[in-house]
Design a protein around this motif. Structure first.
Motif, PDB file in Angstrom:
ATOM      1  N   LYS B  21      15.435 -23.085  58.585  1.00  0.00           N
ATOM      2  CA  LYS B  21      15.174 -23.328  60.005  1.00  0.00           C
ATOM      3  C   LYS B  21      14.503 -24.676  60.153  1.00  0.00           C
ATOM      4  O   LYS B  21      13.566 -24.966  59.420  1.00  0.00           O
ATOM      5  CB  LYS B  21      14.227 -22.272  60.580  1.00  0.00           C
ATOM      6  CG  LYS B  21      14.839 -20.930  60.822  1.00  0.00           C
ATOM      7  CD  LYS B  21      13.835 -20.010  61.482  1.00  0.00           C
ATOM      8  CE  LYS B  21      14.442 -18.622  61.606  1.00  0.00           C
ATOM      9  NZ  LYS B  21      13.502 -17.649  62.144  1.00  0.00           N
ATOM     10  N   ASN B  85      10.084 -30.390  61.775  1.00  0.00           N
ATOM     11  CA  ASN B  85       9.239 -29.375  61.158  1.00  0.00           C
ATOM     12  C   ASN B  85      10.119 -28.346  60.447  1.00  0.00           C
ATOM     13  O   ASN B  85      10.650 -27.431  61.083  1.00  0.00           O
ATOM     14  CB  ASN B  85       8.417 -28.708  62.266  1.00  0.00           C
ATOM     15  CG  ASN B  85       7.132 -28.150  61.727  1.00  0.00           C
ATOM     16  OD1 ASN B  85       6.962 -28.025  60.506  1.00  0.00           O
ATOM     17  ND2 ASN B  85       6.232 -27.783  62.615  1.00  0.00           N
ATOM     18  N   PRO B  86      10.312 -28.492  59.138  1.00  0.00           N
ATOM     19  CA  PRO B  86      11.205 -27.562  58.428  1.00  0.00           C
ATOM     20  C   PRO B  86      10.534 -26.222  58.164  1.00  0.00           C
ATOM     21  O   PRO B  86       9.315 -26.149  58.011  1.00  0.00           O
ATOM     22  CB  PRO B  86      11.478 -28.302  57.112  1.00  0.00           C
ATOM     23  CG  PRO B  86      10.278 -29.155  56.899  1.00  0.00           C
ATOM     24  CD  PRO B  86       9.730 -29.512  58.249  1.00  0.00           C
ATOM     25  N   HIS B  88       9.322 -22.942  56.148  1.00  0.00           N
ATOM     26  CA  HIS B  88       8.698 -22.839  54.835  1.00  0.00           C
ATOM     27  C   HIS B  88       9.169 -21.569  54.140  1.00  0.00           C
ATOM     28  O   HIS B  88       9.233 -20.507  54.763  1.00  0.00           O
ATOM     29  CB  HIS B  88       7.178 -22.803  54.995  1.00  0.00           C
ATOM     30  CG  HIS B  88       6.443 -22.837  53.695  1.00  0.00           C
ATOM     31  ND1 HIS B  88       6.266 -24.003  52.980  1.00  0.00           N
ATOM     32  CD2 HIS B  88       5.857 -21.857  52.975  1.00  0.00           C
ATOM     33  CE1 HIS B  88       5.581 -23.732  51.877  1.00  0.00           C
ATOM     34  NE2 HIS B  88       5.326 -22.436  51.846  1.00  0.00           N
ATOM     35  N   GLN B  90       8.200 -19.000  51.399  1.00  0.00           N
ATOM     36  CA  GLN B  90       7.020 -18.584  50.644  1.00  0.00           C
ATOM     37  C   GLN B  90       7.259 -18.755  49.148  1.00  0.00           C
ATOM     38  O   GLN B  90       8.307 -18.372  48.630  1.00  0.00           O
ATOM     39  CB  GLN B  90       6.738 -17.113  50.978  1.00  0.00           C
ATOM     40  CG  GLN B  90       5.350 -16.664  50.640  1.00  0.00           C
ATOM     41  CD  GLN B  90       4.357 -16.950  51.777  1.00  0.00           C
ATOM     42  OE1 GLN B  90       4.704 -17.559  52.766  1.00  0.00           O
ATOM     43  NE2 GLN B  90       3.134 -16.524  51.607  1.00  0.00           N
ATOM     44  N   ASP B  94       9.023 -26.162  51.620  1.00  0.00           N
ATOM     45  CA  ASP B  94       9.739 -26.367  52.881  1.00  0.00           C
ATOM     46  C   ASP B  94      11.232 -26.543  52.594  1.00  0.00           C
ATOM     47  O   ASP B  94      11.607 -27.258  51.664  1.00  0.00           O
ATOM     48  CB  ASP B  94       9.212 -27.618  53.600  1.00  0.00           C
ATOM     49  CG  ASP B  94       7.801 -27.407  54.123  1.00  0.00           C
ATOM     50  OD1 ASP B  94       7.343 -26.255  54.147  1.00  0.00           O
ATOM     51  OD2 ASP B  94       7.167 -28.404  54.520  1.00  0.00           O
ATOM     52  N   PRO B 130      11.749 -31.994  54.618  1.00  0.00           N
ATOM     53  CA  PRO B 130      10.479 -32.700  54.593  1.00  0.00           C
ATOM     54  C   PRO B 130      10.581 -34.062  53.905  1.00  0.00           C
ATOM     55  O   PRO B 130      11.478 -34.284  53.107  1.00  0.00           O
ATOM     56  CB  PRO B 130       9.577 -31.760  53.788  1.00  0.00           C
ATOM     57  CG  PRO B 130      10.517 -31.002  52.915  1.00  0.00           C
ATOM     58  CD  PRO B 130      11.764 -30.830  53.714  1.00  0.00           C
ATOM     59  N   ARG B 194       8.398 -12.406  44.573  1.00  0.00           N
ATOM     60  CA  ARG B 194       8.073 -11.928  45.914  1.00  0.00           C
ATOM     61  C   ARG B 194       9.320 -11.248  46.464  1.00  0.00           C
ATOM     62  O   ARG B 194      10.442 -11.654  46.195  1.00  0.00           O
ATOM     63  CB  ARG B 194       7.673 -13.115  46.772  1.00  0.00           C
ATOM     64  CG  ARG B 194       8.063 -13.067  48.197  1.00  0.00           C
ATOM     65  CD  ARG B 194       7.499 -14.254  48.950  1.00  0.00           C
ATOM     66  NE  ARG B 194       7.405 -13.910  50.335  1.00  0.00           N
ATOM     67  CZ  ARG B 194       8.400 -14.074  51.195  1.00  0.00           C
ATOM     68  NH1 ARG B 194       9.524 -14.579  50.809  1.00  0.00           N
ATOM     69  NH2 ARG B 194       8.254 -13.726  52.449  1.00  0.00           N
ATOM     70  N   VAL B 197      12.863 -11.298  52.184  1.00  0.00           N
ATOM     71  CA  VAL B 197      12.789 -10.847  53.580  1.00  0.00           C
ATOM     72  C   VAL B 197      14.220 -10.644  54.070  1.00  0.00           C
ATOM     73  O   VAL B 197      15.061 -11.519  53.921  1.00  0.00           O
ATOM     74  CB  VAL B 197      12.095 -11.913  54.455  1.00  0.00           C
ATOM     75  CG1 VAL B 197      12.089 -11.483  55.911  1.00  0.00           C
ATOM     76  CG2 VAL B 197      10.680 -12.129  53.946  1.00  0.00           C
TER      77      VAL B 197
END
Lengths: 143, 353
Positions: B21, B85-86, B88, B90, B94, B130, B194, B197
């Motif tokens: 995004k 603003n790219p 991020h 986790q 970015d 970025p 992790r 999502v």
């Protein structure tokens, strides 16, 4: 407002989806912000200390501490939005946890209350992916 | 897909990566003096309001509806800058994007007329975020730009008119390509495990039907383009990735139309933002200007079409024999310097008080 960067120069913007999911499992505003802040402290202890966050959003550290412990009700909308920015959480998520609706949403609903009330009721039980279909895209045309 | 969210333009590529995004903001700012001095970066004064052109189909030119996209209000000779603003990811970093910025379909980075696709040779036609946090204007020399300044389309000031000789498109055009997922995962290996999502596939909405009312409130003279203003120190960085790291088959583009702020209320019913202060008043108040360095990146060279651009003030003096108003020189005394290095913790230093 005179800014180039936000306070966080690394601009670590987290995926809000994660926190929407997280937030729906948290019923308490205070415990949510405390857990979120403590989680961020694993990344930068000083920046996300209670004192620093309170100073940044211009409230007393003792007041923020009481909010976190549920001894004070959630603060006003402006403070919640400022807190959301610092904690890198969607402001609407924090407002919802505080039982509030942002002023801009209230204004939108007030302009067409019957229509929007009906839309929200209709969408209530729809799965997330179906609700997301209602998000409006910017249309590309012929250049 | 592209969405408007609180006056932010959000490009999403969920088919590439759930966090692919990019948010682009259109920042109001003061116009730096157009006086051949080189200025530091001016401040952001908040976002311009953004609206879907389709919502005002009876009040904007037919071409705007044909182009689609969004619109924003600018006063004549007002300036803007873009903030990238790219998203991020986790534990990785970015998500990178290649961003093409064109004004009147002239590339602000290499001065070429619009054609589809990213290009690196003979000249790079995009910026990388970025890495490139902002873009304030046209690259006229290595490390030097001329500020984006709004001027009426058709009066000869815009970069489009200076390069092509015609006033056809105006506005600003953005084309965004994400990095390929495998390239992203190669350059930004996961730092610790992790859970993924989940995300849902987004669906297209059909376009809104056109209004049959043709009483256009926004006339040709209210259509704005971007022209070269004063000189500013800003580096446009060379792409440090492999050219094939970019997903050349996946891109989104948005036409950003610019309406004169004077007619914004008539068109949208909402008041436009106020006129920014002059650079001279701002400096006199002791308010900060900015500088930005990324020591790990090198700047690209400028290209001929942009090097030859004539600034608004110079053209106004040549054409009408009068100077641009509010163009008084100033001496920025407070300059906040951001120095950063990719992959390292950002450092801030204030200097030049």
């Amino acid at each position: 407002m005179f800014f180039r960067f936000n306070n966080d120069l690394s601009r670590t913007i987290v995926d809000n989806v994660e926190y929407v999911v997280y937030a729906t499992h948290m019923s308490n505003f205070g415990s949510f912000i405390r857990e979120r802040r403590e989680h961020l402290q694993t990344r930068d202890r000083a920046r996300f200390s209670l004192r620093r966050i309170a100073q940044t959003i211009d409230i007393e550290p003792s007041y923020l501490s009481k909010i976190e412990r549920g001894q004070q009700p959630p603060p006003g909308e402006e403070t919640i939005v400022a807190l959301a920015t610092q904690l890198e959480v969607d402001p609407d998520v924090l407002l919802a946890l505080a039982g509030k609706v942002s002023r801009d949403l209230q204004l939108i609903i007030r302009t067409r209350p019957v229509l929007f009330a009906e839309v929200i009721r209709q969408l209530r039980d729809m799965p997330d992916h179906a609700v997301l279909r209602v998000v409006r895209e910017v249309r590309d045309g012929n250049w | 897909m592209i969405e408007l969210n609180h006056d932010h333009l959000v490009f999403s590529f969920p088919e590439v990566h759930p966090s692919a995004k990019l948010t682009i903001e259109f920042q109001r700012t003061l116009r730096i003096p157009d006086d051949d001095k080189i200025y530091p970066l001016p401040p952001g004064l908040g976002n311009f309001p953004l609206r879907h052109v389709d919502d005002f189909s009876s009040k904007v030119p037919d071409e705007w509806i044909e182009h689609g996209g969004i619109m924003l209000p600018m006063y004549q000779s007002e300036a803007l800058w873009l903030r990238f603003n790219p998203g991020h990811v986790q534990n990785r970093g970015d998500y990178p994007f290649a961003i093409r910025v064109l004004t009147g379909k002239i590339d602000a980075v290499n001065g070429q007329e619009y054609s589809s696709g990213l290009q690196r040779n003979p000249s790079q036609n995009y910026v990388v975020s970025p890495g490139q946090p902002w873009l304030d204007g046209y690259c006229i020399r290595k490390g030097l730009i001329r500020q984006f300044v709004a001027m009426p389309l058709g009066e000869g000031y815009t970069a489009e008119e200076q390069v092509t000789g015609s006033a056809e498109h105006g506005g600003l055009q953005l084309v965004v390509n994400p990095m390929k997922r495998e390239a992203f995962e190669k350059h930004f290996p996961e730092k610790k495990p992790r859970a993924n999502v989940d995300y849902e596939e987004d669906c297209n909405l059909p376009g809104r039907p056109r209004s049959t009312l043709m009483g256009q409130l926004l006339r040709q003279r209210d259509v704005m383009g971007l022209a070269p203003g004063g000189k500013m120190k800003q580096e446009i960085y060379r792409d440090r990735y492999d050219f094939l790291d970019w997903d050349h088959d996946t891109s989104s583009r948005c036409f950003v139309h610019i309406a004169n702020s004077k007619v914004w209320h008539d068109v949208t019913g909402a008041a436009p933002p106020t006129m920014p202060p002059t650079a001279e008043r701002y400096s006199r108040a002791g308010l900060p200007w900015f500088d930005y360095y990324d020591d790990s990146l090198s700047a690209i060279k400028s290209q001929e079409p942009l090097e030859n651009l004539v600034s608004v003030d110079k053209m106004m003096q040549k054409t009408f024999g009068q100077a641009l108003s509010g163009n008084k020189s100033c001496d920025p005394e407070v300059v906040v310097t951001y120095r950063t290095q990719q992959g390292k913790k950002d450092q801030v230093r204030e200097g030049n008080f």
